[in-house]
Scaffold this active site. Structure first.
Site, PDB file in Angstrom:
ATOM      1  N   ASP A  87      -6.928   4.281  -0.022  1.00 40.16           N
ATOM      2  CA  ASP A  87      -5.998   4.685  -1.096  1.00 40.16           C
ATOM      3  C   ASP A  87      -5.626   6.167  -1.080  1.00 40.16           C
ATOM      4  O   ASP A  87      -5.151   6.691  -2.092  1.00 40.16           O
ATOM      5  CB  ASP A  87      -6.628   4.366  -2.469  1.00 40.16           C
ATOM      6  CG  ASP A  87      -6.757   2.876  -2.711  1.00 40.16           C
ATOM      7  OD1 ASP A  87      -5.761   2.153  -2.537  1.00 40.16           O
ATOM      8  OD2 ASP A  87      -7.863   2.426  -3.067  1.00 40.16           O
ATOM      9  N   ASP A 148      -1.850  -3.504  -0.108  1.00 43.36           N
ATOM     10  CA  ASP A 148      -1.615  -2.289  -0.903  1.00 43.36           C
ATOM     11  C   ASP A 148      -1.470  -1.052   0.000  1.00 43.36           C
ATOM     12  O   ASP A 148      -0.823  -0.070  -0.364  1.00 43.36           O
ATOM     13  CB  ASP A 148      -2.782  -2.032  -1.869  1.00 43.36           C
ATOM     14  CG  ASP A 148      -3.310  -3.268  -2.564  1.00 43.36           C
ATOM     15  OD1 ASP A 148      -3.196  -4.371  -2.007  1.00 43.36           O
ATOM     16  OD2 ASP A 148      -3.864  -3.138  -3.668  1.00 43.36           O
TER      17      ASP A 148
HETATM   18  N1  GLY Z   1      -4.472  -1.072  -5.284  1.00 38.94           N
HETATM   19  C1  GLY Z   1      -5.271  -1.758  -6.201  1.00 38.94           C
HETATM   20  C2  GLY Z   1      -4.496  -2.511  -7.201  1.00 38.94           C
HETATM   21  O1  GLY Z   1      -3.289  -2.631  -7.077  1.00 38.94           O
HETATM   22  O2  GLY Z   1      -5.107  -2.989  -8.131  1.00 38.94           O
END
Ligand code: GLY
Length: 381
Positions: A87, A148
């Site tokens: 992330d 993601d």
């Molecule tokens: N990237 C984690 C979520 O979207 O919850």
């Protein structure tokens, strides 16, 4: 309507600056944001909102608060606080890169380049993917890639543009290719994650983390795909990414209920108690604006995307926002974080607020978010 929604949002954000101090909002519990010390994946969204508010208004109070968040991200980097995950773009694109976009600040450029190197460490050469969570070889997550992560690739494309070092671009392209191959299904729906055997590299299969079942389509994952593939197209010009984004958007739109705001998972049984995920619809809306800016005027998808985008944004503003609710901390109600785990299944999500604001500000003033190549402030207006 957009202008009014932005003004309402900016007032709430200003009140939150006071309340939050040097802490960061994550998701809400009983209508109040849970705050943390910049050690979660979501902390960049608050920073990005402050930069957007400054760009929109020129009000120095937002800039001051935004600069303080970047200092916090610098400390996080120096002390290596919870950076072992994919992330990194969510964190540093919206904080230090945003500062670079807005102010051309050299220190923030350096910090963002460090962040790109941290993300590069997640690349698993054997399996050819960016590992989502855990350390290399982690028993549960070692072989896992995640949809993601597409939103984190602009950090690598940006690093390539800044340094001319091809390795950043190559990893971003390979990850986008692998995402297209393994995470997007033949019917244009998506897996949340995909798992490879860490020893042999064998592709084992799709698996969910926050969705309903392994084979279902988690709405937010689909939304990350729409926006992420659009961005991959912006940075590479590879048509396959734009086509994938279009197909995923078409699927997303086809699953929407009558008010054009997504349920949390497109395969979860629908009844009166089924949760929405307004954050998924905000991400999809922001992604659609980006995609529409890249589509030819004659593209056959254009008319439908424009129409559904407008309906969805209107619904968010009229029925999901906190406009007129004095004292509310969040901007968008009815987001869901992790329904099966019963973690914030019907609450504010800071990323829902961010993408809602980004979409509104882009609609009203043409200011893009920070997922794009750096441009001086005056050119973004
Ligand atoms: N990237 C984690 C979520 O979207 O919850």
């Amino acid at each position: 309507m957009w202008k009014h929604a932005i003004e309402d949002a900016m007032e709430k954000i200003k009140n939150n600056v006071e309340r939050f101090g040097d802490r960061f909002p994550h998701v809400s519990v009983n209508g109040r944001y849970e705050l943390n010390n910049n050690d979660d994946w979501t902390n960049g969204f608050w920073s990005g909102m402050l930069w957007l508010c400054y760009e929109y208004s020129g009000d120095e109070a937002y800039r001051e608060a935004a600069r303080l968040t970047v200092k916090s991200f610098k400390r996080r980097m120096e002390q290596n606080i919870v950076l072992d995950h994919h992330d990194i773009g969510f964190l540093y694109t919206l904080s230090s890169q945003a500062q670079w976009v807005v102010e051309q600040d050299e220190e923030s450029r350096e910090l963002t380049l460090q962040a790109a190197d941290v993300l590069m460490r997640r690349w698993r050469e054997d399996g050819q993917y960016i590992q989502a969570w855990g350390l290399s070889g982690d028993a549960q997550h070692g072989g896992r890639m995640i949809i993601d992560c597409l939103m984190n690739l602009p950090l690598l494309f940006w690093a390539y543009q800044q340094t001319g070092e091809e390795r950043y671009r190559q990893v971003a392209i390979k990850q986008a290719d692998q995402s297209q191959r393994y995470l997007v299904r033949g019917d244009d729906s998506s897996y949340h994650t995909f798992v490879f055997d860490t020893e042999t590299g064998e592709a084992l299969g799709g698996a969910t983390h926050q969705g309903f079942t392994n084979g279902s389509t988690w709405a937010r994952g689909q939304a990350w795909g729409i926006y992420g593939f659009s961005l991959a197209y912006r940075y590479t010009g590879h048509k396959v990414y734009l086509d994938t984004a279009k197909r995923m958007a078409s699927y997303f739109i086809g699953q929407l209920p009558e008010d054009y705001v997504a349920y949390w998972d497109f395969d979860a049984p629908v009844n009166a108690n089924t949760y929405r995920d307004s954050s998924a619809s905000a991400i999809a809306a922001a992604g659609l604006i980006e995609m529409l800016s890249l589509l030819d005027d004659t593209d056959p998808y254009r008319a439908e995307f424009e129409e559904k985008f407008e309906l969805s944004m209107t619904s968010l503003v009229l029925h999901y926002s906190t406009i007129g609710e004095e004292g509310a901390e969040g901007l968008l109600k009815h987001g869901s974080y992790y329904v099966r785990g019963n973690v914030a299944p019907d609450d504010y999500m800071i990323w829902g607020d961010y993408f809602y604001l980004e979409a509104l500000i882009r609609l009203e003033k043409g200011i893009k978010g920070y997922w794009y190549e750096s441009q001086p402030l005056q050119e973004t207006r």
